[in-house]
Design an enzyme around this catalytic site. Structure first.
Site, PDB file in Angstrom:
ATOM      1  CD  GLU A 269      15.389  14.505   6.304  1.00  0.00           C
ATOM      2  OE1 GLU A 269      15.674  15.335   7.076  1.00  0.00           O
ATOM      3  OE2 GLU A 269      15.313  14.796   5.028  1.00  0.00           O
TER       4      GLU A 269
ATOM      5  CE  LYS B 194      17.621  20.193   0.684  1.00  0.00           C
ATOM      6  NZ  LYS B 194      16.224  20.137   0.506  1.00  0.00           N
TER       7      LYS B 194
HETATM    8  P1  PGA Z   1      14.284  16.228   0.356  1.00  0.00           P
HETATM    9  O1  PGA Z   1      13.845  17.177   1.541  1.00  0.00           O
HETATM   10  O2  PGA Z   1      15.712  15.845   0.748  1.00  0.00           O
HETATM   11  O3  PGA Z   1      13.493  15.070   0.616  1.00  0.00           O
HETATM   12  O4  PGA Z   1      13.979  16.759  -0.970  1.00  0.00           O
HETATM   13  C1  PGA Z   1      14.621  18.117   2.470  1.00  0.00           C
HETATM   14  C2  PGA Z   1      14.117  19.550   2.625  1.00  0.00           C
HETATM   15  O5  PGA Z   1      12.975  19.894   2.167  1.00  0.00           O
HETATM   16  O6  PGA Z   1      14.927  20.014   3.223  1.00  0.00           O
HETATM   17 ZN    ZN Z   2      13.253  21.917   2.710  1.00  0.00          ZN
END
Ligand code: PGA
Ligand code: ZN
Length: 438
Positions: A206, A338
């Site tokens: 990231e 998300k």
């Molecule tokens: P991921 O992790 O997008 O790789 O699942 C992001 C997070 O755990 O916040």
């Molecule tokens: Zn997380």
């Protein structure tokens, strides 16, 4: 048939920030308006989240998405043709009904989230307003407090350190623009410290600096040094936030910290985190325990008692029902939202609304696998979430989101409201003339 009726739904395979295939959906309305969106992809996923449909086999390591794209073009397109794009709830309900599984296993969460977001973009385009404005309607909107990774770890950095995200939150900032400028300085100084100590080894998935540390705690001490090195006050100008992502290394109430050479039971794990909270300016911890370790969450929530934000990511998987249960348990006081964990915008919004009802912090979040798609920036503003997490301060799939919020802030001019530290569901100790106040 009106001008906002869905005329066509298309899909194409595009590529994400890890060079893996992903789904882009494009929606065209009868009046000619179009919207487009790209599905993100996680690496440290909760077991209950919507699953991406991947082709399997050997092509691209089994990760191809031709089946998911075909589902968009055939089944989803057939179900949505003629529906009104302004009615996001009806669109998403049609997608949920068509899939019929609890986790979008049939159509693929990657197919459904791309379409759901593309519909919202098309509706905003038809109305001639930015997406955030379309989503906000008459409700208030605000610019989010950014939560920004400085060191990446866990599944995003070959498990070089166990903790996944060492992040900062510029809690002293008064505008989003200032907040981002503060983060830029901390990120830069952290990189310089890594270089001076011979530990600069590129960046993680990231964009956070690769965590070449001897212990998990060394990342914390380095973070404090970076904040101070940027001429800022740890805890007052810039606070620390962690995503432990403990499901990645915790099982049956035991936590194996490979870097520290420790295996902790749930009480020892809690003691370690409480010790960190006491000694470092930490305002937020995400997934401190594994998603199946409910008792640890409840005990920790009690011990911390709203002194810091406790965020459920894998623990809640953007699910309104899980948020309700966690609120009853006092297991956490914030929900990570998300969209692709839920699979549609309406379901993600329901999780956020559930959090808001319980007085939770609400954080709109990207995934570790991202693209140039900036939908999450608009969701954070338009849903008035208060907080936004999109990874670090490098790589354009991350910067695209921060830069989009800057544009929104500028477009609002004097009407811009920055959520700031008030977005955290905690009472921050106020200092008056350097002394603790009320
Ligand atoms: P991921 O992790 O997008 O790789 O699942 C992001 C997070 O755990 O916040
Ligand atoms: Zn997380």
């Amino acid at each position: 048939m009106t001008s906002t009726s869905i005329k066509a739904v298309r899909a194409r395979r595009v590529w994400d920030s890890r060079g893996r295939p992903t789904v882009e959906a494009e929606v065209e309305l009868a009046g000619g308006a179009r919207g487009r969106a790209i599905a993100p992809a996680g690496a440290s996923r909760g077991t209950r989240e919507a699953t991406d449909l991947r082709d399997g086999g050997t092509r691209f390591g089994g990760l191809d998405v031709l089946g998911a794209c075909e589902n968009v073009r055939s089944r989803i397109a057939n179900a949505l043709r003629g529906l009104d794009a302004l009615d996001q709830a009806a669109i998403d309900a049609a997608i949920v009904a068509l899939d019929g599984t609890p986790n979008k296993a049939k159509l693929g969460g990657n197919a459904t989230v791309a379409v759901s977001m593309a519909v919202a973009h098309a509706a905003a385009a038809a109305r001639g307003v930015p997406l955030w404005r379309h989503l906000a309607g008459n409700a208030p909107a605000s610019l989010p407090l950014p939560e920004v990774q400085i060191f990446g770890g866990g599944a995003h950095a070959g498990r070089r350190v166990d903790v996944q995200d060492f992040m900062v939150m510029p809690v002293g900032a008064w505008t989003f623009g200032d907040a981002i400028a503060i983060v830029a300085e901390v990120y830069r100084v952290a990189g310089a410290i890594m270089q001076e100590s011979g530990k600069l080894a590129g960046v993680a998935d990231e964009g956070g600096w690769w965590p070449a540390f001897a212990s998990n705690e060394e990342a914390l001490t380095t973070l404090v040094r970076a904040i101070e090195g940027a001429g800022l006050r740890p805890g007052e100008d810039v606070a620390i936030s962690l995503d432990i992502a403990a499901s990645e290394f915790g099982r049956d109430g035991r936590y194996r910290l490979a870097l520290d050479g420790n295996e902790l039971d749930r009480d020892a794990m809690a003691a370690m985190l409480l010790d960190w909270i006491a000694r470092y300016p930490i305002v937020s911890i995400e997934d401190p325990f594994a998603e199946d370790d409910r008792v640890a969450w409840i005990r920790f929530g009690e011990a911390v008692a709203n002194r810091i934000q406790i965020v459920g990511d894998d623990y809640l998987t953007t699910d309104a029902g899980e948020v309700d249960r966690a609120a009853l348990d006092h297991a956490c006081n914030a929900v990570l939202v998300k969209p692709n964990q839920a699979g549609t915008l309406t379901e993600a919004r329901a999780a956020l609304d559930a959090g808001r009802r319980h007085g939770f912090g609400t954080i709109v979040s990207a995934r570790s696998g991202e693209s140039e798609d900036v939908t999450v920036a608009h969701l954070a503003v338009g849903w008035n979430a208060g907080q936004l997490k999109v990874g670090s301060f490098a790589r354009s799939e991350r910067m695209a989101k921060w830069n989009e919020v800057l544009r929104i802030e500028e477009s609002l001019g004097a009407d811009a409201v920055f959520a700031g530290a008030g977005a955290l569901p905690i009472r921050r100790p106020v200092k008056i003339n350097g002394k603790p106040g009320v």
